[in-house]
Design a protein around this motif. Sequence first.
Motif, PDB file in Angstrom:
ATOM      1  N   LEU A 202       0.827  -1.210   0.000  1.00 22.02           N
ATOM      2  CA  LEU A 202       0.000   0.000   0.000  1.00 22.02           C
ATOM      3  C   LEU A 202       0.855   1.252   0.000  1.00 22.02           C
ATOM      4  O   LEU A 202       0.518   2.248  -0.651  1.00 22.02           O
ATOM      5  CB  LEU A 202      -0.936  -0.004   1.216  1.00 22.02           C
ATOM      6  CG  LEU A 202      -2.020  -1.089   1.216  1.00 22.02           C
ATOM      7  CD1 LEU A 202      -2.836  -1.006   2.497  1.00 22.02           C
ATOM      8  CD2 LEU A 202      -2.917  -0.959   0.001  1.00 22.02           C
ATOM      9  N   GLU A 203       1.966   1.233   0.742  1.00 21.33           N
ATOM     10  CA  GLU A 203       2.875   2.379   0.752  1.00 21.33           C
ATOM     11  C   GLU A 203       3.423   2.634  -0.645  1.00 21.33           C
ATOM     12  O   GLU A 203       3.505   3.777  -1.100  1.00 21.33           O
ATOM     13  CB  GLU A 203       4.021   2.114   1.731  1.00 21.33           C
ATOM     14  CG  GLU A 203       5.122   3.154   1.727  1.00 21.33           C
ATOM     15  CD  GLU A 203       4.744   4.443   2.424  1.00 21.33           C
ATOM     16  OE1 GLU A 203       5.471   5.442   2.263  1.00 21.33           O
ATOM     17  OE2 GLU A 203       3.708   4.461   3.129  1.00 21.33           O
ATOM     18  N   ASP A 206       0.644   3.968  -3.177  1.00 18.01           N
ATOM     19  CA  ASP A 206       0.233   5.364  -2.987  1.00 18.01           C
ATOM     20  C   ASP A 206       1.389   6.351  -3.077  1.00 18.01           C
ATOM     21  O   ASP A 206       1.155   7.562  -2.986  1.00 18.01           O
ATOM     22  CB  ASP A 206      -0.448   5.527  -1.622  1.00 18.01           C
ATOM     23  CG  ASP A 206      -1.754   4.762  -1.536  1.00 18.01           C
ATOM     24  OD1 ASP A 206      -2.364   4.535  -2.588  1.00 18.01           O
ATOM     25  OD2 ASP A 206      -2.165   4.402  -0.416  1.00 18.01           O
ATOM     26  N   LEU A 245      -7.568   4.026  -6.245  1.00 20.64           N
ATOM     27  CA  LEU A 245      -6.506   3.816  -5.265  1.00 20.64           C
ATOM     28  C   LEU A 245      -7.059   3.496  -3.875  1.00 20.64           C
ATOM     29  O   LEU A 245      -6.414   2.804  -3.094  1.00 20.64           O
ATOM     30  CB  LEU A 245      -5.629   5.071  -5.173  1.00 20.64           C
ATOM     31  CG  LEU A 245      -4.592   5.280  -6.276  1.00 20.64           C
ATOM     32  CD1 LEU A 245      -3.959   6.658  -6.148  1.00 20.64           C
ATOM     33  CD2 LEU A 245      -3.522   4.199  -6.219  1.00 20.64           C
ATOM     34  N   LEU A 246      -8.258   3.999  -3.601  1.00 19.96           N
ATOM     35  CA  LEU A 246      -8.844   3.816  -2.277  1.00 19.96           C
ATOM     36  C   LEU A 246      -9.329   2.383  -2.051  1.00 19.96           C
ATOM     37  O   LEU A 246      -9.271   1.873  -0.925  1.00 19.96           O
ATOM     38  CB  LEU A 246     -10.005   4.795  -2.093  1.00 19.96           C
ATOM     39  CG  LEU A 246     -10.610   4.928  -0.697  1.00 19.96           C
ATOM     40  CD1 LEU A 246      -9.555   5.442   0.277  1.00 19.96           C
ATOM     41  CD2 LEU A 246     -11.804   5.866  -0.739  1.00 19.96           C
ATOM     42  N   SER A 249      -6.708  -0.080  -0.700  1.00 22.16           N
ATOM     43  CA  SER A 249      -6.304   0.340   0.640  1.00 22.16           C
ATOM     44  C   SER A 249      -7.301  -0.129   1.684  1.00 22.16           C
ATOM     45  O   SER A 249      -6.927  -0.698   2.718  1.00 22.16           O
ATOM     46  CB  SER A 249      -6.157   1.860   0.693  1.00 22.16           C
ATOM     47  OG  SER A 249      -5.168   2.317  -0.201  1.00 22.16           O
ATOM     48  N   MET A 253      -6.709  -3.208   4.431  1.00 22.23           N
ATOM     49  CA  MET A 253      -6.750  -2.858   5.840  1.00 22.23           C
ATOM     50  C   MET A 253      -7.566  -3.875   6.640  1.00 22.23           C
ATOM     51  O   MET A 253      -7.235  -4.206   7.774  1.00 22.23           O
ATOM     52  CB  MET A 253      -7.318  -1.458   6.027  1.00 22.23           C
ATOM     53  CG  MET A 253      -6.353  -0.334   5.714  1.00 22.23           C
ATOM     54  SD  MET A 253      -4.835  -0.367   6.721  1.00 22.23           S
ATOM     55  CE  MET A 253      -3.668  -1.097   5.559  1.00 22.23           C
TER      56      MET A 253
END
Length: 270
Positions: A202-203, A206, A245-246, A249, A253
């Motif tokens: 994820l890092e 983004d 992109l969301l 994520s 999570m």
Amino acid sequence: MNAYLEWKWIPRGIALGILAFVIFGPLVNLLLWTVAERWYFPHVLPLKYGFSFWANVFSPRGNAMSSLGTSVFIAVLTVILSLGLAIPAGYALARLRLPFRGLILLALLIPQAFPNLPVYVNIARIFYQYGLNGTILGVVLVHVTHGLVYAVWIATAAFSAVDRELEEAARSMGASALRGFRDVTLPIAAPGLLASAIFVFLESLDEFTGTYFVGAPDVTTLPLLLYTAGSGGNYQIASITALILLVPSITFMFVVERFLRSDVLSKVGH
């Protein structure tokens, strides 16, 4: 007294409402922009709704799918390289009595301790000398500098949470150190390592600043596409790209919450 209790919920309700607005307000605005055909000041809501901009984003000329593919490819390579370094480093930090162990863990935070902009400008200058600017490899190396922070710290915590007696039992039954690690320690630490891989993924997915200074314009990722659309005033395109992109994520999570146990979290930094 009863009247006081009846009215006591009002300030709490107002506070919760403000908190919900701060958290979900930008998200609602983002969702509205993804379906807004016409929306301009002073109108509070879009004047026309539709999905024509979605078609533009996913068309071949929209470049969204190729940028998404590039972002995922870079993120996967970043995860592989980060875990390849983090697993032996995390095991050594968790099991061996290394001198200055605390300083080593602290040193991994150095890339996060300074402003990103001057760090990436200097990295870009160094990479230019070695022909790494504008390459996938250069972008991956930049992403790894940040990914290692999550990878090593969580891997160290995951291996620290594994009972040493299990390894000793495997060794007493004739297993070599490598086989004990492979068959006993690694499977038990796997949930924590999976969470580490998700954080790194994820890092990387983004990451914008490092990609911009090292990769642009030859390497185009989804965050770069989002920046280009937003700076050009194409808020619908930017919002749709942000929503794309969301999704991973939020999805990942939930996976992290499922696999990263409390006993692993308690070992972070120890």
